[in-house]
Design an enzyme around this catalytic site. Structure first.
Site, PDB file in Angstrom:
ATOM      1  N   ASP A 268       0.530  -1.363  -0.192  1.00  0.00           N
ATOM      2  CA  ASP A 268      -0.228  -0.331  -0.059  1.00  0.00           C
ATOM      3  C   ASP A 268       0.834   1.295   0.023  1.00  0.00           C
ATOM      4  OD1 ASP A 268      -2.235   1.475  -0.157  1.00  0.00           O
ATOM      5  OD2 ASP A 268      -2.595   0.958   2.339  1.00  0.00           O
TER       6      ASP A 268
ATOM      7  N   ASN B 201     -11.191  -3.525  -5.901  1.00  0.00           N
ATOM      8  CA  ASN B 201      -9.771  -2.178  -6.608  1.00  0.00           C
ATOM      9  C   ASN B 201     -10.640  -1.770  -8.079  1.00  0.00           C
ATOM     10  OD1 ASN B 201      -6.456  -3.328  -5.647  1.00  0.00           O
ATOM     11  ND2 ASN B 201      -7.949  -1.780  -5.141  1.00  0.00           N
TER      12      ASN B 201
HETATM   13  C1  FPP Z   1      -1.323   0.578  -3.379  1.00  0.00           C
HETATM   14  O1  FPP Z   1      -1.258   2.061  -3.666  1.00  0.00           O
HETATM   15  C2  FPP Z   1      -1.053  -0.308  -4.075  1.00  0.00           C
HETATM   16  C3  FPP Z   1      -2.086  -1.000  -5.337  1.00  0.00           C
HETATM   17  C4  FPP Z   1      -3.761  -0.708  -6.176  1.00  0.00           C
HETATM   18  C5  FPP Z   1      -1.610  -2.378  -5.127  1.00  0.00           C
HETATM   19  C6  FPP Z   1      -0.111  -2.436  -5.947  1.00  0.00           C
HETATM   20  C7  FPP Z   1       0.156  -2.682  -7.076  1.00  0.00           C
HETATM   21  C8  FPP Z   1       0.981  -2.744  -7.783  1.00  0.00           C
HETATM   22  C9  FPP Z   1       2.896  -2.764  -5.990  1.00  0.00           C
HETATM   23  C10 FPP Z   1       1.866  -2.344  -9.238  1.00  0.00           C
HETATM   24  C11 FPP Z   1       1.594  -3.646  -9.646  1.00  0.00           C
HETATM   25  C12 FPP Z   1       1.275  -4.774  -8.899  1.00  0.00           C
HETATM   26  C13 FPP Z   1       2.151  -5.834 -10.522  1.00  0.00           C
HETATM   27  C14 FPP Z   1       2.903  -7.075  -9.903  1.00  0.00           C
HETATM   28  C15 FPP Z   1       2.197  -6.572 -11.682  1.00  0.00           C
HETATM   29  P1  FPP Z   1      -1.872   3.088  -3.127  1.00  0.00           P
HETATM   30  O2  FPP Z   1      -2.980   3.426  -4.519  1.00  0.00           O
HETATM   31  O3  FPP Z   1      -3.173   2.925  -2.634  1.00  0.00           O
HETATM   32  O4  FPP Z   1      -1.641   4.049  -2.699  1.00  0.00           O
HETATM   33  P2  FPP Z   1      -2.723   4.786  -1.482  1.00  0.00           P
HETATM   34  O5  FPP Z   1      -3.306   3.996  -0.676  1.00  0.00           O
HETATM   35  O6  FPP Z   1      -1.568   6.103  -1.189  1.00  0.00           O
HETATM   36  O7  FPP Z   1      -3.117   5.713  -2.806  1.00  0.00           O
END
Ligand code: FPP
Length: 242
Positions: A22, A70
């Site tokens: 996250d 998501n």
């Molecule tokens: C959370 O950040 C992240 C995600 C939505 C999932 C993780 C995705 C990745 C690391 C990239 C894709 C992965 C692969 C394996 C190709 P957020 O957007 O929720 O961050 P925030 O809470 O700070 O807004």
């Protein structure tokens, strides 16, 4: 206590760790960069942590890449994440093969775009014989949905007369979960300071140790993983006993 293991064993005896990755968005925001760049940096962190965990001798690692919730994100962000997933599988498959990493996907990934499903199926096939580490990527995954599918499976066995309702044991449910072929979950890590499990591995986390860090996912590196494992090594695991 597993403390003594750490000196010679960098995993401190953890066979299976899982990570809620996250904080990509906040990482980008703090640097005044577009959100998509945060996710891109997040993939670089994935690549690094997979390599590090493999070098440590970890048996399995499960990463929460895309939850069934998501889908409610803006279309453009979903498309960015899917694009990164395509790139990641394409560019890292050779490294998986070279490093003995077996790729596995948990969650209902068949609902993703058909080219991604094909790509995933090919990568799973190509790495099926690898036995150094299993990398399980959670895609379109939600723990409640995983349990619903498991119940459906067990119910159909009952309907077919293979199993009496009174005979349903924990092993029948665990055996119908997506994680059936993974070791028990030892440690669940969540980055970025949120203190929630967000529908991730709810069944499997029953006796896992939990580790929360304020570090944002793109900044989660080898030293951060070592810190989490060290904390795991210091805990006394009782599994409900005394
Ligand atoms: C959370 O950040 C992240 C995600 C939505 C999932 C993780 C995705 C990745 C690391 C990239 C894709 C992965 C692969 C394996 C190709 P957020 O957007 O929720 O961050 P925030 O809470 O700070 O807004």
């Amino acid at each position: 206590m597993q403390g003594a293991a750490g000196k010679s064993d960098p995993t401190y005896g953890a066979r299976h760790i899982a990570i809620i990755m996250d904080g990509n968005g906040r990482w980008a925001k703090r640097k005044h960069l577009p959100r998509a760049l945060g996710h891109k940096k997040g993939v670089e962190a994935v690549r690094n942590i997979v390599r590090v965990a493999g070098e440590m001798g970890m048996e399995a690692m499960t990463l929460y890449a895309f939850s069934s919730e998501n889908w409610s994100r803006p279309e453009e962000e979903i498309s960015d994440l899917m694009g990164l997933l395509r790139q990641y599988i394409q560019s890292d498959i050779d490294e998986f093969v070279k490093n003995g990493v077996r790729l596995k996907v948990i969650g209902n990934y068949r609902a993703l775009d058909s080219d991604i499903v094909t790509m995933i199926d090919n990568a799973i096939r190509k790495t099926a014989g690898n036995d150094k580490m299993t990398l399980a990527v959670a895609l379109n995954y939600g723990a409640q949905d995983e349990m619903r599918r498991a119940v459906q499976h067990v119910a159909s066995r009952v309907k077919q007369g293979e199993l009496e309702p009174e005979a349903i044991g924990l092993e029948h449910i665990a055996g119908a979960l997506d994680t059936v072929d993974l070791p028990p979950l030892d440690l669940l890590i969540r980055t970025s300071g949120e203190l929630r499990l967000s529908n991730f591995l709810l069944w499997q986390a029953a006796y896992s140790e939990l580790y929360f860090t304020d570090t944002l996912w793109p900044d989660f590196d080898k030293a951060e993983l070592e810190k989490a494992l060290q904390s795991f090594g210091e805990r006394e695991r009782r599994f409900g006993g005394r």
